[in-house]
Write an enzyme that holds these catalytic residues in place. Structure first.
Site, PDB file in Angstrom:
ATOM      1  N   LEU A 135      15.604  -2.956   9.528  1.00  0.00           N
ATOM      2  CA  LEU A 135      14.379  -2.538  10.197  1.00  0.00           C
ATOM      3  C   LEU A 135      13.481  -1.867   9.177  1.00  0.00           C
ATOM      4  O   LEU A 135      13.904  -0.933   8.483  1.00  0.00           O
ATOM      5  CB  LEU A 135      14.685  -1.556  11.336  1.00  0.00           C
ATOM      6  CG  LEU A 135      13.467  -0.883  11.991  1.00  0.00           C
ATOM      7  CD1 LEU A 135      12.622  -1.895  12.752  1.00  0.00           C
ATOM      8  CD2 LEU A 135      13.918   0.263  12.908  1.00  0.00           C
ATOM      9  N   CYS A 150      -6.332  11.790  -5.034  1.00  0.00           N
ATOM     10  CA  CYS A 150      -4.877  11.768  -4.871  1.00  0.00           C
ATOM     11  C   CYS A 150      -4.175  11.624  -6.218  1.00  0.00           C
ATOM     12  O   CYS A 150      -3.141  12.247  -6.466  1.00  0.00           O
ATOM     13  CB  CYS A 150      -4.464  10.629  -3.946  1.00  0.00           C
ATOM     14  SG  CYS A 150      -4.837  10.934  -2.206  1.00  0.00           S
ATOM     15  N   TYR A 192       0.834  -1.194   0.000  1.00  0.00           N
ATOM     16  CA  TYR A 192       0.000   0.000   0.000  1.00  0.00           C
ATOM     17  C   TYR A 192       0.876   1.254   0.000  1.00  0.00           C
ATOM     18  O   TYR A 192       0.906   2.039   0.946  1.00  0.00           O
ATOM     19  CB  TYR A 192      -0.937  -0.023   1.208  1.00  0.00           C
ATOM     20  CG  TYR A 192      -1.935   1.114   1.261  1.00  0.00           C
ATOM     21  CD1 TYR A 192      -2.520   1.597   0.098  1.00  0.00           C
ATOM     22  CD2 TYR A 192      -2.277   1.694   2.464  1.00  0.00           C
ATOM     23  CE1 TYR A 192      -3.430   2.626   0.140  1.00  0.00           C
ATOM     24  CE2 TYR A 192      -3.188   2.725   2.523  1.00  0.00           C
ATOM     25  CZ  TYR A 192      -3.760   3.195   1.356  1.00  0.00           C
ATOM     26  OH  TYR A 192      -4.651   4.234   1.409  1.00  0.00           O
ATOM     27  N   LEU A 235       1.750  -0.407  13.708  1.00  0.00           N
ATOM     28  CA  LEU A 235       0.811  -0.112  14.788  1.00  0.00           C
ATOM     29  C   LEU A 235      -0.574  -0.671  14.493  1.00  0.00           C
ATOM     30  O   LEU A 235      -1.491  -0.496  15.275  1.00  0.00           O
ATOM     31  CB  LEU A 235       0.715   1.404  15.011  1.00  0.00           C
ATOM     32  CG  LEU A 235       1.987   2.089  15.516  1.00  0.00           C
ATOM     33  CD1 LEU A 235       1.763   3.584  15.658  1.00  0.00           C
ATOM     34  CD2 LEU A 235       2.447   1.487  16.838  1.00  0.00           C
ATOM     35  N   SER A 236      -0.718  -1.344  13.357  1.00  0.00           N
ATOM     36  CA  SER A 236      -2.007  -1.900  12.957  1.00  0.00           C
ATOM     37  C   SER A 236      -2.109  -3.364  13.369  1.00  0.00           C
ATOM     38  O   SER A 236      -1.291  -4.191  12.952  1.00  0.00           O
ATOM     39  CB  SER A 236      -2.187  -1.784  11.442  1.00  0.00           C
ATOM     40  OG  SER A 236      -3.249  -2.596  10.990  1.00  0.00           O
ATOM     41  N   TRP A 260       1.768  -5.089   5.454  1.00  0.00           N
ATOM     42  CA  TRP A 260       1.457  -6.523   5.532  1.00  0.00           C
ATOM     43  C   TRP A 260       2.690  -7.386   5.261  1.00  0.00           C
ATOM     44  O   TRP A 260       2.577  -8.563   4.970  1.00  0.00           O
ATOM     45  CB  TRP A 260       0.339  -6.863   4.563  1.00  0.00           C
ATOM     46  CG  TRP A 260      -0.989  -6.283   4.972  1.00  0.00           C
ATOM     47  CD1 TRP A 260      -1.868  -6.810   5.886  1.00  0.00           C
ATOM     48  CD2 TRP A 260      -1.588  -5.069   4.509  1.00  0.00           C
ATOM     49  NE1 TRP A 260      -2.971  -5.996   6.006  1.00  0.00           N
ATOM     50  CE2 TRP A 260      -2.827  -4.918   5.183  1.00  0.00           C
ATOM     51  CE3 TRP A 260      -1.204  -4.086   3.601  1.00  0.00           C
ATOM     52  CZ2 TRP A 260      -3.680  -3.841   4.963  1.00  0.00           C
ATOM     53  CZ3 TRP A 260      -2.049  -3.012   3.384  1.00  0.00           C
ATOM     54  CH2 TRP A 260      -3.265  -2.897   4.061  1.00  0.00           C
TER      55      TRP A 260
END
Length: 424
Positions: free
Chosen positions: A189, A381, A153, A215-216, A195
């Site tokens: 990192l 966008c 994404y 954080l998801s 995902w």
């Protein structure tokens, strides 16, 4: 010309003078109707490309002050209905917003009148609470319908311009990892790992030992499952963790589509944290959306306000100059900056086309409001990238103050796999 709105109840009669002034300055294949009436043409055409049905006074108010946030809000909240392709819808919205920004004071006065008339309905405590606290938890299944199979994404990399979305997303990941000169056995990192596509690729093809943080909860769960399915538990770790809570050091750091959420005032500290997490000879790459306004202003005509309210609350876009300045203040030296604005136009077009093709199924996964938000957001966008309101930069950096001898002579390694990059 007589307006079909003439028989409509107040306050929508106020649209008449506004429409006449607008038509004198524009020629749009746009039909505007009040509650299904015969409508008013904003141009010379046989068949409209877009039809806007104004359903109530709040919808009329949005048209009297047609910024992108007003028009977008009216659409997603159901005060107007719009028919036509989503590409045409967004194009008309931008052209109306441009014209609205140039309207004389009378048009603004009319807008204020109608907003006063609709204030009681649109600003109840319940409605304001919903608007202020509105967040949506979109499922993994929703994203899987219109992203590529790896569910990347962020902006893809169309090296030749004829790649499929899936090919371009793989090339984007390889482009990042090659720029970083990732070597077998190095610790990498990935800040905001989504995902898990990048860390999986880094481990499988480049031989890195990876940590991906997000954080998801939804992303953490699926990324963890993908690591397990690939048999890479010993080489890839997915964490539900904030980047400020990481304290180890890494040879390589990637941050893709994440720093837009850091906030302008926090950019220096963000880059300082990356500095602290890098080994002395480590390299990092930041891939993120930037504003084209040198003063870090929001996108034109209220588009940023719409996104802040409905898509990414509290997001802020810095200009690339601000990125480079705060990066240096955070102790990092920029080595290379690449603008991928054209690539994001193509990426968003691919996403939007898939979204439209899967609309029937998507409507079973989310409510109509969420569907409308994402539908116009993706194309809006795309328009902004196409017209240089926003851009996408990849900035490669390392700790400032390093000897010049450690720097490559050219960019050759980025495109030819040179300088010791040996993916396997």
């Amino acid at each position: 010309m007589r307006l079909s709105f003439s028989s409509a109840p107040n306050p929508t009669n106020l649209l008449g003078p506004w429409l006449q002034r607008l038509r004198s300055r524009l020629d749009l294949p746009l039909l505007l109707r009040w509650q299904g009436g015969s409508g008013f043409k904003l141009g010379e055409f046989d068949q409209p490309r877009v039809t806007i049905d104004v359903l109530d006074a709040t919808g009329a108010a949005a048209l009297l002050s047609p910024s992108l946030d007003n028009l977008g809000q009216a659409y997603v909240e159901g005060h107007i209905d719009v028919s036509g392709t989503v590409q045409d819808m967004v194009d008309m919205a931008y052209r109306l917003a441009e014209a609205g920004a140039q309207q004389d004071a009378g048009g603004h006065w009319l807008g204020r009148v109608v907003h006063h008339l609709t204030d009681a309905a649109s600003h109840t405590p319940a409605a304001d609470r919903e608007a202020i606290h509105y967040h949506y938890d979109v499922s993994n299944a929703f994203y899987a319908e219109w992203l590529d199979p790896a569910m990347v994404y962020s902006c893809a990399y169309f090296e030749n311009g004829d790649e499929t979305l899936a090919q371009a997303q793989t090339k984007k990941i390889d482009h990042i990892l090659t720029k970083l000169r990732v070597q077998p056995g190095q610790r990498l990192l990935d800040i905001g790992c989504g995902w898990g596509a990048l860390v999986l690729r880094a481990a499988e093809r480049f031989g890195a030992r990876c940590v991906g943080i997000t954080l998801s909860q939804n992303q953490f769960d699926l990324a963890t499952e993908r690591v397990r399915a690939a048999g890479l538990q010993g080489r890839v770790e997915i964490r539900l963790q904030d980047y400020r809570e990481v304290h180890e050091q890494f040879d390589r750091i990637s941050s893709v589509g994440m720093f837009e959420h850091v906030g302008l005032k926090n950019l220096r500290a963000y880059f300082q944290q990356i500095h602290d997490l890098l080994t002395p000879d480590g390299w990092a790459l930041n891939h993120g959306i930037t504003s084209s306004d040198a003063q870090n202003g929001e996108t034109r005509h209220g588009g940023g306000r719409f996104i802040d309210k409905y898509v990414f609350p509290n997001g802020e876009l810095p200009h690339i100059g601000t990125v480079l300045t705060t990066m240096q203040e955070g102790g990092l030296e920029a080595l290379d900056a690449e603008n991928l604005r054209r690539h994001y136009v193509r990426t968003l077009r691919c996403w939007s086309e898939a979204f439209e093709a899967k609309s029937a199924h998507l409507k079973t996964l989310v409510d109509d409001k969420t569907w409308r938000i994402w539908r116009v957001y993706l194309v809006g966008c795309q328009w902004s990238f196409e017209h240089d309101d926003i851009a996408l930069f990849q900035v490669l950096c390392h700790r400032a103050g390093q000897p010049a001898q450690g720097l490559p002579w050219s960019r050759g390694w980025m495109y030819e796999g040179a300088s010791g990059v040996h993916p396997h």
